[in-house]
Design a protein around this motif. Structure first.
Motif, mmCIF file in Angstrom:
data_model
loop_
_atom_site.group_PDB
_atom_site.id
_atom_site.type_symbol
_atom_site.label_atom_id
_atom_site.label_comp_id
_atom_site.label_asym_id
_atom_site.label_seq_id
_atom_site.Cartn_x
_atom_site.Cartn_y
_atom_site.Cartn_z
ATOM 1 N N ARG A 1 0.840 -1.206 0.000
ATOM 2 C CA ARG A 1 0.000 0.000 0.000
ATOM 3 C C ARG A 1 0.873 1.254 0.000
ATOM 4 O O ARG A 1 0.599 2.217 -0.723
ATOM 5 C CB ARG A 1 -0.932 0.008 1.211
ATOM 6 C CG ARG A 1 -2.055 -1.020 1.163
ATOM 7 C CD ARG A 1 -3.092 -0.718 2.224
ATOM 8 N NE ARG A 1 -2.566 -0.735 3.572
ATOM 9 C CZ ARG A 1 -2.497 -1.811 4.342
ATOM 10 N NH1 ARG A 1 -2.918 -2.985 3.882
ATOM 11 N NH2 ARG A 1 -2.024 -1.733 5.577
ATOM 12 N N ALA B 1 1.048 3.994 -2.999
ATOM 13 C CA ALA B 1 0.680 5.372 -2.673
ATOM 14 C C ALA B 1 1.805 6.328 -3.025
ATOM 15 O O ALA B 1 1.566 7.430 -3.538
ATOM 16 C CB ALA B 1 0.326 5.483 -1.192
ATOM 17 N N ARG C 1 1.927 6.703 -6.860
ATOM 18 C CA ARG C 1 0.864 7.614 -7.320
ATOM 19 C C ARG C 1 1.196 9.062 -6.964
ATOM 20 O O ARG C 1 0.913 9.975 -7.747
ATOM 21 C CB ARG C 1 -0.465 7.196 -6.701
ATOM 22 C CG ARG C 1 -0.994 5.873 -7.235
ATOM 23 C CD ARG C 1 -2.147 5.353 -6.417
ATOM 24 N NE ARG C 1 -2.548 4.018 -6.856
ATOM 25 C CZ ARG C 1 -3.069 3.094 -6.056
ATOM 26 N NH1 ARG C 1 -3.259 3.355 -4.770
ATOM 27 N NH2 ARG C 1 -3.389 1.905 -6.533
ATOM 28 N N LEU D 1 0.423 9.240 5.036
ATOM 29 C CA LEU D 1 -0.233 7.945 5.016
ATOM 30 C C LEU D 1 -0.482 7.461 6.431
ATOM 31 O O LEU D 1 0.261 7.778 7.366
ATOM 32 C CB LEU D 1 0.630 6.912 4.268
ATOM 33 C CG LEU D 1 1.175 7.301 2.888
ATOM 34 C CD1 LEU D 1 2.073 6.189 2.342
ATOM 35 C CD2 LEU D 1 0.034 7.593 1.926
ATOM 36 N N ASN E 1 -2.325 3.981 3.850
ATOM 37 C CA ASN E 1 -3.514 4.573 3.231
ATOM 38 C C ASN E 1 -3.418 6.093 3.264
ATOM 39 O O ASN E 1 -3.195 6.674 4.333
ATOM 40 C CB ASN E 1 -4.776 4.118 3.970
ATOM 41 C CG ASN E 1 -4.979 2.622 3.899
ATOM 42 O OD1 ASN E 1 -5.010 2.044 2.823
ATOM 43 N ND2 ASN E 1 -5.104 1.979 5.055
ATOM 44 N N PRO E 2 -3.597 6.777 2.136
ATOM 45 C CA PRO E 2 -3.507 8.237 2.125
ATOM 46 C C PRO E 2 -4.566 8.878 3.011
ATOM 47 O O PRO E 2 -5.738 8.484 2.992
ATOM 48 C CB PRO E 2 -3.741 8.592 0.653
ATOM 49 C CG PRO E 2 -3.432 7.344 -0.114
ATOM 50 C CD PRO E 2 -3.815 6.217 0.791
ATOM 51 N N PRO F 1 -6.981 11.041 -0.025
ATOM 52 C CA PRO F 1 -6.814 10.322 -1.301
ATOM 53 C C PRO F 1 -7.024 11.235 -2.496
ATOM 54 O O PRO F 1 -7.949 12.056 -2.525
ATOM 55 C CB PRO F 1 -7.905 9.239 -1.230
ATOM 56 C CG PRO F 1 -8.222 9.085 0.224
ATOM 57 C CD PRO F 1 -8.041 10.450 0.814
ATOM 58 N N ASP G 1 -5.599 7.725 -6.323
ATOM 59 C CA ASP G 1 -5.809 6.784 -5.216
ATOM 60 C C ASP G 1 -7.227 6.220 -5.244
ATOM 61 O O ASP G 1 -7.427 5.010 -5.080
ATOM 62 C CB ASP G 1 -5.569 7.477 -3.870
ATOM 63 C CG ASP G 1 -4.134 7.914 -3.684
ATOM 64 O OD1 ASP G 1 -3.229 7.116 -3.945
ATOM 65 O OD2 ASP G 1 -3.923 9.082 -3.281
ATOM 66 N N ARG G 2 -8.210 7.085 -5.443
ATOM 67 C CA ARG G 2 -9.605 6.635 -5.417
ATOM 68 C C ARG G 2 -9.901 5.643 -6.543
ATOM 69 O O ARG G 2 -10.632 4.672 -6.343
ATOM 70 C CB ARG G 2 -10.551 7.833 -5.517
ATOM 71 C CG ARG G 2 -10.530 8.754 -4.310
ATOM 72 C CD ARG G 2 -11.715 9.712 -4.320
ATOM 73 N NE ARG G 2 -11.727 10.537 -5.521
ATOM 74 C CZ ARG G 2 -11.110 11.703 -5.639
ATOM 75 N NH1 ARG G 2 -10.407 12.172 -4.619
ATOM 76 N NH2 ARG G 2 -11.193 12.406 -6.753
ATOM 77 N N GLY H 1 -7.650 3.792 -7.889
ATOM 78 C CA GLY H 1 -6.780 2.626 -7.744
ATOM 79 C C GLY H 1 -5.891 2.430 -8.951
ATOM 80 O O GLY H 1 -5.644 1.305 -9.391
ATOM 81 N N ARG I 1 -3.268 -0.573 -9.943
ATOM 82 C CA ARG I 1 -3.518 -1.783 -9.144
ATOM 83 C C ARG I 1 -3.764 -2.995 -10.026
ATOM 84 O O ARG I 1 -3.761 -4.131 -9.541
ATOM 85 C CB ARG I 1 -4.712 -1.572 -8.210
ATOM 86 C CG ARG I 1 -6.021 -1.296 -8.920
ATOM 87 C CD ARG I 1 -7.127 -0.964 -7.912
ATOM 88 N NE ARG I 1 -8.310 -0.418 -8.546
ATOM 89 C CZ ARG I 1 -9.298 -1.152 -9.039
ATOM 90 N NH1 ARG I 1 -9.229 -2.478 -8.957
ATOM 91 N NH2 ARG I 1 -10.351 -0.584 -9.587
#
Length: 363
Positions: free
Chosen positions: A156, A160, A163, A174, A178-179, A182, A186-187, A189, A192
């Motif tokens: 993760r 992150a 990105r 983070l 997890n940001p 986001p 990020d939203r 993905g 991924r």
């Protein structure tokens, strides 16, 4: 001499020794990671002899050492290279509860600073020298493989940070990878899922008579120099607007482009100009490329071909290429794209975050 207590304990005071002990009781470990990619956007990871998951380069910060100096030292110890570390990508708070460390370690939680190690060419990669122990191998892998090769939290954090690098929005914060805030990338993905590999030759020339035009795509410029990019809602996979000729297009690639742009993105274009085509070994087909100026976008439509509503974003051409896997010919196409942008009178886009188009817009 006394020192005021933190704000949560108003009206009290403690000695320097008491305050120092109080702060030490809440101390965290400090560590570094360094994100390095090759020229195709793959991420450098290390196999180590003390765990069954891979890691980004990096490690613990020594006493009295700054995070940036610690990262540079770790790169020298682990990869045998000297690199200036001067750009942060992320700072991650790793909670004690998220770790699988044995209780005997007494892991209190950690702050990990993720730095940008840059994009390495073949010469830099060939200069890697591994130590006699600890690092057993290095590899460059697709970003989508990171969750399979790293621990969940490490993956993760790495995605992150990647990105954040693409988004050019500065260092992100983070919480266990997890940001806290986001971004669009990020939203959705982004990265991924595996990037489609299209290492095809680009020709800045008219399509030869022996080739059939299979697709018509465009670099569609907003007035600020960014281009329209479509992201698939379920996978985050990016694509340029455009598509496959239909009978009603009567063999005209520009008609195909304008129809597809309207169907996929409710995008309306002006000043469409041909820049070249992409060819692949095998069937005698061409995938033509255009540059154009965005006049407007309407409400996000449901694409009639895929039944999807694409996420529409504005990104610099350079950001877009980081999301594709187009191989060595990508730089050739990018150079021609910028030549076309200049002819269209569009400025070169400033480095800035990717922006989602959520409402109708006219320029």
């Amino acid at each position: 001499m006394t020192t005021p207590l933190p704000a949560e304990l108003p009206g009290s005071a403690m000695t320097d020794e008491e305050y120092g002990a109080y702060r030490a009781s809440a101390a965290l470990w400090a560590g570094t990671s360094v994100l390095i990619t090759d020229q195709h956007g793959k991420v450098l990871i290390q196999s180590v002899d003390y765990r069954d998951t891979c890691l980004l380069p990096g490690g613990a910060i020594d006493k009295g050492e700054s995070p940036a100096h610690g990262a540079a030292r770790e790169l020298h110890e682990e990869l045998g290279v000297h690199t200036v570390i001067d750009r942060g990508l992320a700072v991650d708070w790793v909670s004690a509860a998220s770790s699988n460390a044995p209780a005997s370690v007494g892991f209190p939680g950690e702050l990990i600073h993720v730095f940008d190690g840059g994009t390495w060419d073949d010469k830099q990669i060939s200069a890697i020298r591994l130590p006699e122990s600890e690092i057993t191998a290095v590899d460059f892998v697709e970003p989508a493989r990171l969750p399979d090769l790293l621990s969940p939290g490490d993956a993760r954090r790495a995605l992150a940070a990647l990105r954040a690098r693409i988004n050019a929005a500065g260092t992100v914060l983070l919480d266990n990878g997890n940001p806290l805030a986001p971004t669009t990338l990020d939203r959705v993905g982004i990265l991924r899922t595996p990037r489609a590999r299209h290492h095809f030759a680009f020709h800045a020339a008219p399509v030869t008579a022996t080739l059939t035009v299979r697709q018509s795509w465009a670099w569609m410029f907003a007035p600020d120099g960014r281009i329209l990019l479509l992201l698939e809602p379920d996978t985050g996979a990016p694509c340029l607007p455009g598509g496959t000729p239909e009978p009603e297009d009567h063999g005209d690639a520009v008609t195909t482009l304008h129809r597809e742009a309207a169907e996929e993105a409710a995008a309306h274009l002006t000043r469409t100009t041909y820049i070249g085509y992409v060819s692949a070994p095998g069937p005698a087909v061409a995938r033509v490329r255009y540059a154009a100026v965005l006049a407007s976008v309407g409400p996000a439509p449901v694409d009639t071909a895929t039944r999807r509503t694409y996420i529409r974003v504005l990104a610099t051409p350079e950001q877009a290429l980081q999301l594709f896997d187009w191989g060595p010919a990508a730089s050739d196409q990018l150079a021609v794209v910028h030549q076309a942008r200049h002819r269209l009178g569009i400025p070169r886009a400033a480095q800035q975050p990717v922006t989602e188009l959520t409402a109708p817009t006219a320029w």
